[in-house]
Design a protein around this motif. Sequence first.
Motif, short mmCIF file in Angstrom:
data_model
loop_
_atom_site.label_atom_id
_atom_site.label_comp_id
_atom_site.label_asym_id
_atom_site.label_seq_id
_atom_site.Cartn_x
_atom_site.Cartn_y
_atom_site.Cartn_z
N VAL A 1 0.84 -1.21 0.00
CA VAL A 1 0.00 0.00 0.00
C VAL A 1 0.87 1.25 0.00
CG1 VAL A 1 -1.67 1.31 1.34
CG2 VAL A 1 -1.91 -1.17 1.15
N LEU A 2 1.87 1.22 0.86
CA LEU A 2 2.72 2.42 0.98
C LEU A 2 3.59 2.64 -0.26
CD1 LEU A 2 3.74 1.98 4.70
CD2 LEU A 2 2.44 3.89 3.77
N LEU A 3 4.06 1.53 -0.84
CA LEU A 3 4.93 1.66 -2.02
C LEU A 3 4.17 2.26 -3.20
CD1 LEU A 3 7.07 -1.63 -2.09
CD2 LEU A 3 7.86 0.69 -1.62
N LYS A 4 2.87 1.96 -3.25
CA LYS A 4 2.03 2.37 -4.37
C LYS A 4 2.18 3.87 -4.66
CE LYS A 4 -2.29 2.28 -3.55
NZ LYS A 4 -3.62 1.79 -3.13
N GLY B 1 4.69 5.95 -4.14
CA GLY B 1 5.96 6.41 -4.72
C GLY B 1 6.33 5.68 -6.01
N PHE B 2 5.95 4.41 -6.09
CA PHE B 2 6.35 3.60 -7.24
C PHE B 2 5.25 3.65 -8.31
CE2 PHE B 2 9.63 0.48 -5.26
CZ PHE B 2 10.37 1.57 -4.84
N THR B 3 5.11 4.80 -8.96
CA THR B 3 4.00 4.99 -9.89
C THR B 3 4.18 4.22 -11.19
OG1 THR B 3 5.14 7.02 -10.44
CG2 THR B 3 3.19 7.21 -9.04
N LEU B 4 5.42 3.84 -11.49
CA LEU B 4 5.66 3.14 -12.75
C LEU B 4 5.28 1.67 -12.67
CD1 LEU B 4 9.12 4.72 -13.62
CD2 LEU B 4 6.89 5.35 -14.48
N HIS B 5 5.09 1.19 -11.43
CA HIS B 5 4.79 -0.22 -11.24
C HIS B 5 3.28 -0.36 -11.01
CE1 HIS B 5 4.63 -4.25 -10.03
NE2 HIS B 5 5.05 -4.15 -8.79
N THR B 6 2.55 -0.59 -12.11
CA THR B 6 1.09 -0.60 -12.02
C THR B 6 0.56 -1.80 -11.24
OG1 THR B 6 1.13 -1.59 -14.20
CG2 THR B 6 0.58 0.75 -14.07
N GLY B 7 1.38 -2.82 -11.12
CA GLY B 7 0.95 -4.01 -10.39
C GLY B 7 0.59 -3.72 -8.95
N ASP C 1 -1.32 -1.60 -7.83
CA ASP C 1 -2.70 -1.16 -7.66
C ASP C 1 -3.58 -2.19 -6.98
OD1 ASP C 1 -2.11 1.23 -8.74
OD2 ASP C 1 -2.80 0.72 -10.78
N THR C 2 -3.12 -3.45 -6.97
CA THR C 2 -3.92 -4.48 -6.29
C THR C 2 -3.93 -4.26 -4.78
OG1 THR C 2 -1.96 -5.84 -6.29
CG2 THR C 2 -3.60 -6.32 -7.99
N TYR C 3 -2.97 -3.48 -4.29
CA TYR C 3 -2.95 -3.22 -2.84
C TYR C 3 -3.87 -2.07 -2.53
CZ TYR C 3 0.96 -6.39 -2.79
OH TYR C 3 1.73 -7.50 -2.91
N LYS C 4 -5.08 -2.42 -2.08
CA LYS C 4 -6.08 -1.40 -1.79
C LYS C 4 -5.81 -0.81 -0.41
CE LYS C 4 -9.00 -2.62 -5.27
NZ LYS C 4 -7.81 -3.05 -6.03
N GLY C 5 -6.00 0.48 -0.30
CA GLY C 5 -5.81 1.09 1.01
C GLY C 5 -5.37 2.52 0.88
N ASP C 6 -5.63 3.27 1.93
CA ASP C 6 -5.28 4.68 1.93
C ASP C 6 -3.84 4.84 2.41
OD1 ASP C 6 -4.96 7.35 2.30
OD2 ASP C 6 -6.97 7.66 3.10
#
Lengths: 312, 262
Positions: B214-217, B219-225, B227-232
């Motif tokens: 969730v947290l990596l999502k 900063g790591f915008t190039l890694h679309t995978g 997105d499966t980690y749902k959460g704020d």
Amino acid sequence: MEHVIETKDLTKFFGKRNIIYHLNLKVPKGVVYGFLGPNGAGKTTTIKMLTAALRPTYGEIRIFGLEMPQKRVEIMKNVGYMPEVPIAYEDMTIVEFLTYIGRLSGLKKEEAIKQTKELMRYVGVGRLALNKIKELSSGQKQRVAFASALIADPELLILDEPTANLDPLGRIEFIGKIISLAKEGKTIFVSSHIVSEVEKMCNYVGLINQGRLIAQGRVSELTQIEETEYDIITSDNGKACEFLREKPYVREIWEEEGTIRVQVDPRFLDEFFLQFPKYLTSQGIRLKLFRPHTSPLERILMEKFNIGEESD
Amino acid sequence: MISVLYQNEVYRLLKSRRFKVMLLLMLLPVVIYFFTHEEITEYSAKALEISFQINISQFLINFWASVIGQLIVIIIMSDLLASEIDRGTIRLLLVKPIKKSEIVFGKFFSGITTVSLIFGIPYLVMEIYMVLLYKSGFEGFTATFDDFLYALSVTILVLGSLGAVSMLLSVILSRPLYASLASFGLVFTAQFILPQLPFFDNPERFNLSYQIGVLLKRGFTLHTGLDTYKGDVTMSALFFLSVILLSLTFTLLGLYRKEYEG
Ligand SMILES: Nc1ncnc2c1ncn2[C@@H]1O[C@H](COP(=O)(O)OP(=O)(O)OP(=O)(O)O)[C@@H](O)[C@H]1O
Ligand SMILES: [Mg+2]
């Protein structure tokens, strides 16, 4: 600030066991205070409270007039402490340990290193500087602990049985050091159960037994009780004995391994002190030794502690 | 005074054998990557950054921040204060003009520094290796450096909160071993038992690795995978931050309440 250490009704329970009862210590500035008491009297427990390791159940502690433990940080800038069982970071070398403790006491790095070098020599572990603490004997550890107590040149030293593991020569040296530290104006609070050591280094005592302070004061004032039992050696013990045996004020007299032991009726001490030397002079007998049979401090202890009475 | 304690502690930790073993263990993904890395079709900084984000995320979620990484943090952090209490050396600190808060923070940050090295060095090695692999030179290095920093910050935030909790437990229990065991117990109960309970929706979020995702999502915008980690992201970050602050506060309180028989 009148007293360097002052406690008011200091009391400690361990569970339901009352270990320290209403202790009112008063340690004036500049004295060497002997905290004397038998095993289990509560000396270490008291010292742990003075050094913030244990919390009093109730009562107050003031050191340099500041409240403990609220003002611990301020107080500890000027306190050197040596625990009963030396504690140290066992994996450090002596140099590392003392430098670290010096730095924690607020010394700059260079100062800490300089102090470490001096103190290692002073306490006699100079040659072991690069040995790890865990490789030292218990006496050597105790010397290192003494050095660590002195490292920031504190005004007050709190020492819990500092000579316990020292060899005879080490003890004599240690007592000399305490006396010279006292001459520099430091206040020293030292616990012990060895009367002769306390007698040699302390000018102030607190006697503690079963958690109660039994007596406290200047040694010279506490010991102003007339002695009645003396050890005597003369160049002619036979004649001296004969003379004393006839005197009504001599309650008991016997000879043991060349020493006359005499017990005098306290009401007639003056006569004894006048007549006996006169007799010796008239007979040309030389006095080789004359001293109270028990040391004054020992006598107070025996009186106050009711020695022989099984206590629990 | 806090700096003296901190320096000494970091020095001691970095010298220990434990540190070297743990560091080697954490370098394992780099070795794995060395043998199994993808075929490189495009040599550019952009391609490098995408691949770096994908690989770092995968290793972080599946290895670095998994059970093994959590164990490492727990072991290091629960030893810091408990070993002093256990051996009685805390009494040496209490007779020095050092505040209890300085003791807690000095210890905590020295532990965090060590943890940062144990994780940061492998991340950095990985980054440098990939830069070489993608032949993208200094440009590639600067492009991925902020990703490296981001991954490290996420690691420290999540595992740091775990560390703070084990430090708290270590003060309560006074023994490094018991504290480690208690922390394992707590963390694994939370991670494995909570999701089993029926009344939580989306139960996998109780997993620390999941939260890393969730947290990596963010900063790591190039890694679309990711997105499966749902959460704020903000909520998660705030949660871990407050766990750290609360744990440190209670650790300090524990230190005030405690008696040291030693
Ligand atoms: N943690 C503890 N829990 C319960 N009782 C304790 C604890 N520590 C000490 N005591 C008890 O308190 C009493 C005083 O112990 P303390 O260690 O203060 O004695 P001491 O005067 O220092 O004796 P010594 O001359 O042997 O060092 C003893 O009866 C001891 O059993
Ligand atoms: Mg004792």
